[in-house]
Write an enzyme that holds these catalytic residues in place. Structure first.
Site, mmCIF file in Angstrom:
data_model
loop_
_atom_site.group_PDB
_atom_site.id
_atom_site.type_symbol
_atom_site.label_atom_id
_atom_site.label_comp_id
_atom_site.label_asym_id
_atom_site.label_seq_id
_atom_site.Cartn_x
_atom_site.Cartn_y
_atom_site.Cartn_z
ATOM 1 N N ARG A 103 -6.204 35.636 4.352
ATOM 2 C CA ARG A 103 -7.663 35.749 4.218
ATOM 3 C C ARG A 103 -8.431 35.309 5.461
ATOM 4 O O ARG A 103 -9.578 34.956 5.368
ATOM 5 C CB ARG A 103 -8.123 34.909 3.023
ATOM 6 C CG ARG A 103 -7.491 35.359 1.737
ATOM 7 C CD ARG A 103 -8.051 34.622 0.567
ATOM 8 N NE ARG A 103 -7.431 33.311 0.388
ATOM 9 C CZ ARG A 103 -7.522 32.588 -0.732
ATOM 10 N NH1 ARG A 103 -8.232 33.040 -1.733
ATOM 11 N NH2 ARG A 103 -6.927 31.423 -0.824
ATOM 12 N N LYS A 117 10.202 29.850 -5.479
ATOM 13 C CA LYS A 117 10.121 29.170 -6.767
ATOM 14 C C LYS A 117 8.702 28.613 -6.943
ATOM 15 O O LYS A 117 8.003 28.460 -5.935
ATOM 16 C CB LYS A 117 11.157 28.062 -6.842
ATOM 17 C CG LYS A 117 10.827 26.898 -5.893
ATOM 18 C CD LYS A 117 11.549 25.647 -6.242
ATOM 19 C CE LYS A 117 10.811 24.472 -5.681
ATOM 20 N NZ LYS A 117 11.334 23.179 -5.828
ATOM 21 N N HIS A 177 16.290 27.232 -2.103
ATOM 22 C CA HIS A 177 16.701 26.913 -0.732
ATOM 23 C C HIS A 177 17.912 25.987 -0.694
ATOM 24 O O HIS A 177 18.594 25.895 0.317
ATOM 25 C CB HIS A 177 15.527 26.353 0.090
ATOM 26 C CG HIS A 177 15.180 24.946 -0.214
ATOM 27 N ND1 HIS A 177 14.310 24.597 -1.212
ATOM 28 C CD2 HIS A 177 15.601 23.787 0.335
ATOM 29 C CE1 HIS A 177 14.208 23.287 -1.259
ATOM 30 N NE2 HIS A 177 14.972 22.760 -0.334
ATOM 31 N N LYS A 196 21.862 25.618 1.993
ATOM 32 C CA LYS A 196 22.350 24.442 2.715
ATOM 33 C C LYS A 196 23.861 24.532 2.908
ATOM 34 O O LYS A 196 24.588 24.890 1.980
ATOM 35 C CB LYS A 196 22.022 23.166 1.933
ATOM 36 C CG LYS A 196 20.545 22.820 1.937
ATOM 37 C CD LYS A 196 20.323 21.549 1.134
ATOM 38 C CE LYS A 196 18.852 21.228 1.027
ATOM 39 N NZ LYS A 196 18.280 20.739 2.282
ATOM 40 N N GLU A 244 13.964 11.547 -4.351
ATOM 41 C CA GLU A 244 13.038 11.587 -3.211
ATOM 42 C C GLU A 244 12.360 10.233 -3.109
ATOM 43 O O GLU A 244 12.083 9.602 -4.135
ATOM 44 C CB GLU A 244 11.974 12.666 -3.431
ATOM 45 C CG GLU A 244 12.522 14.074 -3.388
ATOM 46 C CD GLU A 244 11.427 15.097 -3.658
ATOM 47 O OE1 GLU A 244 10.911 15.659 -2.686
ATOM 48 O OE2 GLU A 244 11.088 15.310 -4.828
ATOM 49 N N ASP A 292 10.371 21.578 -11.475
ATOM 50 C CA ASP A 292 10.313 21.720 -10.021
ATOM 51 C C ASP A 292 11.708 21.652 -9.387
ATOM 52 O O ASP A 292 11.969 22.324 -8.400
ATOM 53 C CB ASP A 292 9.418 20.609 -9.445
ATOM 54 C CG ASP A 292 9.048 20.850 -7.990
ATOM 55 O OD1 ASP A 292 8.801 22.018 -7.644
ATOM 56 O OD2 ASP A 292 9.006 19.883 -7.210
ATOM 57 N N HIS A 338 17.387 23.742 -8.476
ATOM 58 C CA HIS A 338 18.391 23.132 -7.592
ATOM 59 C C HIS A 338 19.532 22.453 -8.375
ATOM 60 O O HIS A 338 20.701 22.680 -8.103
ATOM 61 C CB HIS A 338 17.766 22.070 -6.689
ATOM 62 C CG HIS A 338 16.560 22.550 -5.936
ATOM 63 N ND1 HIS A 338 16.444 23.828 -5.456
ATOM 64 C CD2 HIS A 338 15.421 21.916 -5.577
ATOM 65 C CE1 HIS A 338 15.281 23.946 -4.829
ATOM 66 N NE2 HIS A 338 14.650 22.805 -4.895
ATOM 67 N N LYS A 385 10.612 11.344 -7.975
ATOM 68 C CA LYS A 385 9.864 11.002 -6.761
ATOM 69 C C LYS A 385 9.683 9.488 -6.714
ATOM 70 O O LYS A 385 9.726 8.825 -7.745
ATOM 71 C CB LYS A 385 8.505 11.684 -6.805
ATOM 72 C CG LYS A 385 8.637 13.197 -6.727
ATOM 73 C CD LYS A 385 7.384 13.842 -6.230
ATOM 74 C CE LYS A 385 7.534 15.344 -6.117
ATOM 75 N NZ LYS A 385 8.285 15.767 -4.925
HETATM 76 P P1 NAP Z 1 -0.032 26.710 -0.122
HETATM 77 O O1 NAP Z 1 0.065 25.784 1.029
HETATM 78 O O2 NAP Z 1 -1.026 26.442 -1.184
HETATM 79 O O3 NAP Z 1 -0.304 28.170 0.474
HETATM 80 C C1 NAP Z 1 -0.598 29.255 -0.358
HETATM 81 C C2 NAP Z 1 -0.782 30.481 0.479
HETATM 82 O O4 NAP Z 1 -1.192 31.554 -0.378
HETATM 83 C C3 NAP Z 1 -1.884 30.328 1.547
HETATM 84 O O5 NAP Z 1 -1.501 31.059 2.680
HETATM 85 C C4 NAP Z 1 -3.083 30.956 0.857
HETATM 86 O O6 NAP Z 1 -4.013 31.488 1.758
HETATM 87 C C5 NAP Z 1 -2.416 32.108 0.125
HETATM 88 N N1 NAP Z 1 -3.268 32.580 -0.953
HETATM 89 C C6 NAP Z 1 -3.591 31.912 -2.087
HETATM 90 N N2 NAP Z 1 -4.428 32.680 -2.814
HETATM 91 C C7 NAP Z 1 -4.623 33.829 -2.122
HETATM 92 C C8 NAP Z 1 -5.396 35.007 -2.357
HETATM 93 N N3 NAP Z 1 -6.116 35.152 -3.453
HETATM 94 N N4 NAP Z 1 -5.376 35.984 -1.422
HETATM 95 C C9 NAP Z 1 -4.647 35.846 -0.292
HETATM 96 N N5 NAP Z 1 -3.882 34.752 -0.019
HETATM 97 C C10 NAP Z 1 -3.887 33.764 -0.922
HETATM 98 O O7 NAP Z 1 1.369 26.907 -0.845
HETATM 99 P P2 NAP Z 1 2.826 26.649 -0.253
HETATM 100 O O8 NAP Z 1 3.153 25.223 -0.408
HETATM 101 O O9 NAP Z 1 2.927 27.267 1.095
HETATM 102 O O10 NAP Z 1 3.726 27.432 -1.297
HETATM 103 C C11 NAP Z 1 3.874 28.836 -1.295
HETATM 104 C C12 NAP Z 1 4.921 29.220 -2.339
HETATM 105 O O11 NAP Z 1 6.150 28.595 -1.995
HETATM 106 C C13 NAP Z 1 4.588 28.757 -3.755
HETATM 107 O O12 NAP Z 1 5.115 29.680 -4.669
HETATM 108 C C14 NAP Z 1 5.353 27.438 -3.867
HETATM 109 O O13 NAP Z 1 5.656 27.129 -5.192
HETATM 110 C C15 NAP Z 1 6.595 27.777 -3.069
HETATM 111 N N6 NAP Z 1 7.288 26.611 -2.504
HETATM 112 C C16 NAP Z 1 6.669 25.803 -1.594
HETATM 113 C C17 NAP Z 1 7.369 24.726 -1.059
HETATM 114 C C18 NAP Z 1 6.757 23.833 -0.009
HETATM 115 O O14 NAP Z 1 7.463 22.966 0.510
HETATM 116 N N7 NAP Z 1 5.500 23.989 0.334
HETATM 117 C C19 NAP Z 1 8.688 24.475 -1.459
HETATM 118 C C20 NAP Z 1 9.284 25.327 -2.373
HETATM 119 C C21 NAP Z 1 8.579 26.390 -2.880
HETATM 120 P P3 NAP Z 1 -5.316 30.638 2.251
HETATM 121 O O15 NAP Z 1 -4.825 29.846 3.433
HETATM 122 O O16 NAP Z 1 -6.281 31.688 2.635
HETATM 123 O O17 NAP Z 1 -5.766 29.801 1.105
#
Ligand code: NAP
Length: 510
Positions: free
Chosen positions: A66, A172, A202, A206, A240, A259, A264, A362
């Protein structure tokens, strides 16, 4: 279609350094490229793959989001993510070549944005030689998985022409319970056939998790002991030391069991408990995991075979840390657990009567993930009680992180003129035994998805079966009040200790 000249099944075939697994012509679109996961893990992993020469010359990376970013602004964003997170050295010529193929498409999950994206892919196929081969990485909140799949279908981007391919990589959490996972599977499979869906866990990327297969099936030493004849119980721990931090909003309503345990820990259980697959092809490996998951159930009654908790303020080393209810963005009334433990049983000839204790949390004592097979006591002990006071049960411990390796614990004579036996550890450490650094899990998984190698990705059936194991526990907890408190820096609530004490056992203190 996969390029057969370079395709090697990494679990089955010899890793010949003269024949590296290089992805064929292709590109990747990351939805959610501005998010935490993309910045910390995906973008650095893509650079590391490029640096190792494993991406094709015309590899193209398209960020979708966006922001109204120009190509240059997107490149700057990726550069920052990569220079802060890549495992391998920044090399100017590698970066420049990768950056040439980077583009940003501005859009929400609406029609217009996807039409622009579709036009961009068509252009890249001509100018970059991506050959119509595209992987879509859904790094967005799970609520949007269906919108993105729908839009990919509507705009014609889900379907490949001729020999080219389209694949979707999904993060996930995959569903909230068995029913929602099934719905999501149906929705995704209505757009992409199952063989084009790569669900990320993920942990499976590993090296130490893959080493479970090597340890079990390449050796003669362990298999004869790997059953109810000798194993007393198995403990699978993912602890963690961090709290929720900025992720409170995401975590509230999900909790430790959904989670971590559903994906995992249950995957680790499947790898430790499954039978030897006929081959390491994705189908055969997944078939064995499915078999063991089908045979796995919670132990009852759930009031004594499970435990859950929420951390309160406490000490993490020398730091005083706040409790969950003081974390910003977390509803103090929430019953979401930050610690979950359960007892599972596997109804098979190999494992009948062996409890599998799973725990995750955690703000625990330290960060560690390990699988411990704890062995029965010797049927006869020729030494006196006084001589074996410091002798515990033998154990094989597979350490997934940190200090990856394998530890064996057994009794040994204490030097001296008396016969006294006590526990000693024999410790194999990855970092000491091998000079090469292990690739990051995301490097491995992204490359595998580009190569159409799906062994390390859970199938729809595996995901639904994992939920089927966990659902009765989650339903029981939903009907039974609040989680118990535990102080940060400890090893969880008292009920978790009682859970094992009732069986005459104790948790390991890793
Ligand atoms: P995040 O930081 O909240 O990022 C979400 C992303 O989605 C951002 O780029 C956001 O864009 C975009 N988004 C949300 N709503 C949108 C919309 N309506 N239109 C266009 N883009 C939109 O989430 P994250 O931590 O990266 O996680 C992403 C996925 O990976 C999730 O399914 C999460 O469960 C999974 N995951 C994450 C982790 C981790 O370590 N972070 C680990 C395992 C799994 P904006 O920047 O514009 O808001």
């Amino acid at each position: 279609m996969t390029d057969n000249r370079t395709w090697v099944n990494p679990l089955r075939d010899v890793q010949d350094k003269r024949l590296p697994r290089i992805a064929g012509p292709s590109g990747m679109v990351i939805f959610g490229v501005t998010g935490d996961l993309a910045r910390r893990k995906l973008l650095p992993a893509i650079y590391d793959l490029a640096n190792r020469g494993l991406l094709p010359a015309g590899f193209t990376l398209i960020g979708y989001g966006r922001r109204s970013w120009s190509k240059r602004e997107f490149e700057d964003y990726v550069y920052e993510a990569v220079s802060g997170g890549a495992r391998t050295k920044m090399r100017e010529h590698v970066w420049e070549r990768l950056a040439e193929g980077m583009h940003f498409v501005e859009g929400n999950f609406d029609d217009e944005g996807f039409d622009r994206l579709s036009a961009m892919l068509a252009e890249m196929d001509v100018t970059r030689g991506t050959g119509g081969n595209w992987a879509y990485y859904l790094s967005v909140p799970p609520d949007y998985f269906s919108d993105v799949c729908h839009q990919l279908e509507r705009s014609g981007m889900a379907e490949a022409e001729g020999d080219s391919w389209r694949r979707v990589i999904i993060e996930k959490p995959f569903g909230h319970d068995q029913e929602t996972a099934r719905e999501l599977n149906q929705l995704v499979n209505a757009v992409f056939p199952e063989e084009s869906v790569f669900r990320i866990d993920h942990y499976l990327g590993k090296e130490t998790v893959q080493n479970i297969l090597a340890l079990r099936f390449a050796n003669q030493l362990f298999d004869p002991l790997w059953s109810a004849h000798y194993v007393d119980h198995v403990q699978i721990t993912m602890a963690e030391d961090i709290g929720l931090g900025g992720r409170a909003g995401y975590y509230d309503g999900i909790g430790a069991a959904r989670d971590v345990m559903q994906n995992h820990l249950i995957q680790l259980l499947a790898l430790v408990a499954m039978e030897e697959p006929v081959s390491f092809s994705p189908t055969e490996l997944q078939a064995e995991k499915v078999k063991v998951l089908r045979a796995t159930r919670p132990s009852y009654p759930l009031s004594t075979t499970t435990a859950r908790g929420q951390y309160t303020a406490g000490w993490q080393g020398s730091h005083h840390v706040k409790g969950l209810r003081e974390e910003e963005g977390f509803d103090p009334e929430s019953t979401t657990e930050t610690f979950a433990a359960c007892t599972l049983e596997i109804n098979s000839r190999r494992w009948a009567g062996v409890p599998f204790y799973l725990r995750t949390g955690k703000r625990l004592g330290r960060r560690v993930t390990e699988i411990a097979l704890v062995f029965k006591e010797a049927p006869h002990q020729p030494f006196g009680e006084g001589q074996t006071r410091a002798l515990g049960q033998n154990a094989v411990v597979i350490r997934i992180q940190p200090d990856e390796g394998v530890l064996m614990r057994f009794g040994s004579k204490v030097p001296g003129s008396t016969m006294e036996v006590r526990d000693v550890n024999m410790d194999f450490s990855y970092s000491e035994a091998f000079t090469e650094a292990s690739p990051e899990a995301y490097e491995r998984l992204i490359l595998d998805a580009l190569l159409d190698e799906s062994s390390l990705f859970p199938t729809n059936e595996e995901v639904e079966l994992s939920w089927a194991i966990l659902d009765p526990i989650l339903e029981y907890w939903a009907d039974h009040g609040r989680p118990e408190d535990y102080a940060a820096g400890t090893w969880g609530p008292i009920s978790a200790d009682r859970m094992l004490e009732r069986d005459g056992r104790t948790w390991r203190r890793p």
